[in-house]
Design an enzyme around this catalytic site. Structure first.
Site, PDB file in Angstrom:
ATOM      1  CE1 TYR A 134      45.592  38.644  36.810  1.00 29.21           C
ATOM      2  CE2 TYR A 134      44.098  38.535  34.988  1.00 29.21           C
ATOM      3  CZ  TYR A 134      44.454  38.405  36.254  1.00 29.21           C
ATOM      4  OH  TYR A 134      43.469  38.011  37.048  1.00 29.21           O
ATOM      5  CE  LYS A 184      42.015  48.753  47.961  1.00 28.86           C
ATOM      6  NZ  LYS A 184      40.935  49.116  49.001  1.00 28.86           N
ATOM      7  CG  ASP A 217      37.662  48.329  48.506  1.00 30.84           C
ATOM      8  OD1 ASP A 217      37.634  49.071  47.728  1.00 30.84           O
ATOM      9  OD2 ASP A 217      38.213  48.403  49.948  1.00 30.84           O
ATOM     10  CG  ASP A 241      40.053  37.462  35.516  1.00 30.33           C
ATOM     11  OD1 ASP A 241      39.179  36.750  34.943  1.00 30.33           O
ATOM     12  OD2 ASP A 241      41.176  36.791  35.872  1.00 30.33           O
ATOM     13  CG  ASP A 245      34.472  34.825  36.651  1.00 31.03           C
ATOM     14  OD1 ASP A 245      34.328  35.209  35.542  1.00 31.03           O
ATOM     15  OD2 ASP A 245      34.693  33.913  37.158  1.00 31.03           O
TER      16      ASP A 245
HETATM   17 MG    MG Z   1      38.229  34.623  34.275  1.00 34.85          MG
END
Ligand code: MG
Ligand code: NAI
Length: 350
Positions: A134, A184, A217, A241, A245
């Site tokens: 990001y 990863k 993964d 991020d 969640d």
């Molecule tokens: Mg978020």
């Protein structure tokens, strides 16, 4: 008696409903122990619709004068989401060097989880919050032609990786002394191979902490099948991020999850906020779970050197959840205010 000054940013949507309860909890937890002063600013996407700016030009100067910031989320259906992020939330996170994003995930008695293993979950995701996927650089050329190209470049610096790794290992020393690097590097052969290498080097300075790596993964499976495996997770901006969640949903609802955007050096105020967004689908209906915002206040108190006040808030949340009071996201029928008021009462009369 110490005196804390907290900037309150209720943000948009459900933030306007959850924040007043979080502020009440801060005052109740501080009462008789230390002084706290809160000042609220109406900034965010709705403010942008009214005034043409997300926050005033001197917004950062105003915030700098506070010990910490308690925020909810910014976002409104009439405002392009990336503007709310890049012109407001990310400005604060980046300018105040809040490079460590702390996202605890824990289960509560009385709240059913989505998990196959009934073991208690208690982990902290430490997400790199300032660079990685990001970071921002990139561009689009020939957008509407057959040869349209979009480029978005990830940025991983030694300094950025080292500082987040040190944060994670130090945090692990206060807990179960285990750090898992979620990566990863089998596919991202430049950026994440380097990420792994630098974290491995830092790990050698913490021989008392158990260090391991896991591919993202595989980690998503492990989250669901055996989350008790994890203590402190250190991971990249994007993986953190997404995983947080998942973590929130796993233990019952993203509405329970707090987070901190932390500047560990304390050169700038840190900002604490629930993991969830402004939830326009339920805003204004009294359905929002206020616990993510309330627990963000507890995280803030802990970092500001008031761990007992933080614990009073956490214990009150656990008591209320155990008593069966729940908002709709936890398959209950209580309103935002009923939960918020019950938690304040539980702080006052534990
Ligand atoms: Mg978020
Ligand atoms: P969201 O987290 O706002 O909502 C996702 C789902 O979870 C919705 O169904 C919502 O009703 C539910 N939910 C979220 N928080 C809840 C709570 N406390 N209690 C009960 N239910 C809850 O994510 P979404 O829909 O992707 O984004 C909505 C807006 O929020 C967008 O404008 C987005 O850009 C913004 N956003 C802002 C963030 C920030 O400022 N840090 C973070 C995430 C999203």
């Amino acid at each position: 008696m110490s005196h804390l000054r907290i900037a309150i940013l209720p943000g948009d949507g459900i933030g306007k409903e959850t924040m007043p309860h979080a502020v009440n909890c801060l005052h109740a937890a501080a009462e008789g122990h230390f002084e706290i002063e809160t000042e609220s600013f109406p900034w965010g996407a709705e403010h942008f619709l009214e005034t043409g700016e997300f926050m005033p030009a001197n917004g950062l100067d105003i915030l700098r004068g506070f010990d910490a910031i308690l925020f909810t989320a910014a976002g409104h259906p009439a405002v392009t989401d990336f503007r709310s992020s890049w012109e407001f939330v990310f400005v604060i996170r980046k300018q105040f060097k809040q490079y460590a994003n702390i996202r605890p995930v824990r289960s509560y008695e009385g709240v059913p989880t989505l998990l196959t293993a009934p073991d208690a979950v208690d982990m902290i995701i430490v997400r790199e919050n300032s660079e990685g996927e990001y970071a921002g650089p990139g561009g689009v050329v020939h957008s509407d032609w057959d040869n349209g190209v979009a480029l978005q470049t990830s940025v991983f610096t030694r300094a950025g990786i080292e500082r987040i790794a040190h944060y994670a290992f130090k945090l692990a020393r206060e807990r179960r002394k285990k750090v898992t690097n979620i990566t990863k590097s089998n596919a991202m052969l430049h950026s994440l191979v380097y990420w792994d290498k630098v974290i491995e080097e830092v790990s050698q300075q913490y021989p008392d902490v158990d260090y391991g790596i896991m591919l993202v993964d595989a980690a998503t499976m492990k989250f669901v099948q055996n989350p008790a495996f994890f203590d402190v997770i250190v991971t990249t901006n994007q993986f953190g991020d997404i995983l947080s969640d998942l973590g929130g949903a796993m233990v019952g609802s993203v509405g329970l999850s707090p987070s901190g955007n932390v500047n560990p050096e304390r050169d700038f105020p840190s900002m604490y906020e629930p993991v969830h967004g402004s939830a326009p689908d339920i805003a204004g209906q009294g359905l929002a779970n206020p616990i993510g915002t309330i627990l963000s206040g507890a995280l803030m108190f802990k970092d500001l050197g008031q761990p007992e006040a933080a614990q009073r808030i956490q214990d009150a949340v656990a008591t209320v959840l155990q008593s069966g009071l729940k908002t709709r996201d936890l398959r209950g029928s209580n309103t935002t205010s009923e939960i918020g008021e019950a938690i304040v009462q539980a702080i006052r009369q534990p």
